[in-house]
Design a protein around this motif. Structure first.
Motif, PDB file in Angstrom:
ATOM      1  N   LYS A 184       4.401  -2.022   0.819  1.00 27.81           N
ATOM      2  CA  LYS A 184       3.745  -1.121  -0.136  1.00 27.81           C
ATOM      3  C   LYS A 184       4.772  -0.511  -1.079  1.00 27.81           C
ATOM      4  O   LYS A 184       4.555  -0.424  -2.290  1.00 27.81           O
TER       5      LYS A 184
ATOM      6  N   LEU B 203       5.187  -0.884  -5.291  1.00 27.91           N
ATOM      7  CA  LEU B 203       5.324   0.207  -6.262  1.00 27.91           C
ATOM      8  C   LEU B 203       6.642   0.118  -7.025  1.00 27.91           C
ATOM      9  O   LEU B 203       6.679   0.319  -8.242  1.00 27.91           O
TER      10      LEU B 203
ATOM     11  N   SER C 285      -2.567   2.344 -15.017  1.00 27.30           N
ATOM     12  CA  SER C 285      -3.886   2.336 -14.379  1.00 27.30           C
ATOM     13  C   SER C 285      -5.003   2.198 -15.406  1.00 27.30           C
ATOM     14  O   SER C 285      -4.955   2.802 -16.472  1.00 27.30           O
TER      15      SER C 285
ATOM     16  N   ASP D  72       3.812   6.064  -0.367  1.00 25.95           N
ATOM     17  CA  ASP D  72       2.750   5.065  -0.551  1.00 25.95           C
ATOM     18  C   ASP D  72       1.965   5.219  -1.841  1.00 25.95           C
ATOM     19  O   ASP D  72       1.252   4.295  -2.234  1.00 25.95           O
ATOM     20  N   ASP D  73       2.078   6.366  -2.531  1.00 23.56           N
ATOM     21  CA  ASP D  73       1.298   6.562  -3.749  1.00 23.56           C
ATOM     22  C   ASP D  73       2.077   7.234  -4.878  1.00 23.56           C
ATOM     23  O   ASP D  73       1.506   7.624  -5.892  1.00 23.56           O
ATOM     24  N   ILE D  74       3.400   7.339  -4.717  1.00 30.69           N
ATOM     25  CA  ILE D  74       4.202   7.996  -5.759  1.00 30.69           C
ATOM     26  C   ILE D  74       5.671   7.592  -5.620  1.00 30.69           C
ATOM     27  O   ILE D  74       6.154   7.307  -4.523  1.00 30.69           O
TER      28      ILE D  74
ATOM     29  N   PRO E 139       2.993   8.891 -10.272  1.00 28.62           N
ATOM     30  CA  PRO E 139       1.882   8.659  -9.338  1.00 28.62           C
ATOM     31  C   PRO E 139       1.248   7.290  -9.593  1.00 28.62           C
ATOM     32  O   PRO E 139       1.245   6.792 -10.728  1.00 28.62           O
ATOM     33  N   PHE E 140       0.702   6.691  -8.532  1.00 30.25           N
ATOM     34  CA  PHE E 140       0.067   5.376  -8.604  1.00 30.25           C
ATOM     35  C   PHE E 140      -1.385   5.477  -8.159  1.00 30.25           C
ATOM     36  O   PHE E 140      -1.741   6.322  -7.328  1.00 30.25           O
ATOM     37  N   ASP E 141      -2.225   4.597  -8.705  1.00 29.87           N
ATOM     38  CA  ASP E 141      -3.625   4.554  -8.279  1.00 29.87           C
ATOM     39  C   ASP E 141      -3.774   3.631  -7.063  1.00 29.87           C
ATOM     40  O   ASP E 141      -2.790   3.077  -6.556  1.00 29.87           O
ATOM     41  N   GLU E 142      -5.005   3.459  -6.612  1.00 28.36           N
ATOM     42  CA  GLU E 142      -5.291   2.656  -5.421  1.00 28.36           C
ATOM     43  C   GLU E 142      -4.940   1.182  -5.625  1.00 28.36           C
ATOM     44  O   GLU E 142      -4.709   0.447  -4.668  1.00 28.36           O
TER      45      GLU E 142
ATOM     46  N   GLY F 137      -2.289   0.145  -7.184  1.00 31.40           N
ATOM     47  CA  GLY F 137      -0.839   0.013  -7.311  1.00 31.40           C
ATOM     48  C   GLY F 137      -0.342   0.061  -8.744  1.00 31.40           C
ATOM     49  O   GLY F 137       0.780  -0.352  -9.029  1.00 31.40           O
TER      50      GLY F 137
END
Length: 180
Positions: A23, A27, A51, A100-102, A143-146, A148
């Motif tokens: 993951k 990213l 995104s 996992d998301d940033i 930041p990332f969306d679902e 990626g």
């Protein structure tokens, strides 16, 4: 004054080489593609990393026009940055944190700006007609969306220096329309 426009890409390559988490690799590679779009001044490649479901750029302390919140506004933002020569920079990343998301990057950005831009930033200069080297300490949250993709950039920056360059210090590949 040499500018290493690929310094951030070099940093990302080294970080990717030592990352095992799938993951996090996803990213990091997406952010690398975004940075490569900036270096190559390829706005379409850069937008491919953004995104499609939500967008938000936020530059704390900057005017509203520096905070695009749609794909169209982001395109216009980068085209304007390109026209102003503001995609001609070096970003030396000192620290990078990935979850996992940033991703959060912290480092020093060195840019070359026409004197009019420096004055517009509220900085004093003895040579407003000159190209200036401006250094900026900056922390950027990505930041990332679902899916990626990058939602945007949230930056916190402070100018740490600005100096006019002698003509012979201006790199040969600096956009000619921004000199003098």
């Amino acid at each position: 004054m040499p500018i290493n426009r690929t310094a951030m890409i070099d940093y990302m390559d080294a970080r990717i080489a030592k990352t095992d988490d799938p993951k996090h690799l996803e990213l990091l590679n997406m952010l690398r593609a975004h940075m490569l779009g900036e270096v190559n001044e390829d706005v379409d490649a850069l937008l491919a990393t953004i995104s499609k479901s939500r967008q938000q750029y936020r530059s704390w302390g900057s005017p509203e026009d520096m905070q695009p919140a749609s794909r169209e506004a982001i395109r216009a933002f980068y085209l304007e940055r390109q026209a102003l020569g503001q995609l001609y920079f070096q970003f030396d990343i000192d620290r990078l944190t990935v979850a996992d998301d940033i991703i959060v990057t912290d480092g020093v950005m060195t840019s070359l700006f026409p004197g009019t831009t420096v004055v517009g930033m509220g900085l004093r200069t003895p040579r407003p007609e000159a190209v200036h080297e401006v250094t900026i300490r900056t922390i950027i949250s990505w930041p990332f969306d679902e899916a990626g993709l990058i939602v945007g950039e949230e930056s916190y920056s402070v100018v740490t220096g600005a100096r006019p360059l002698a003509d012979e210090e201006i790199p040969a590949d600096y956009p000619a329309g921004l000199v003098g």
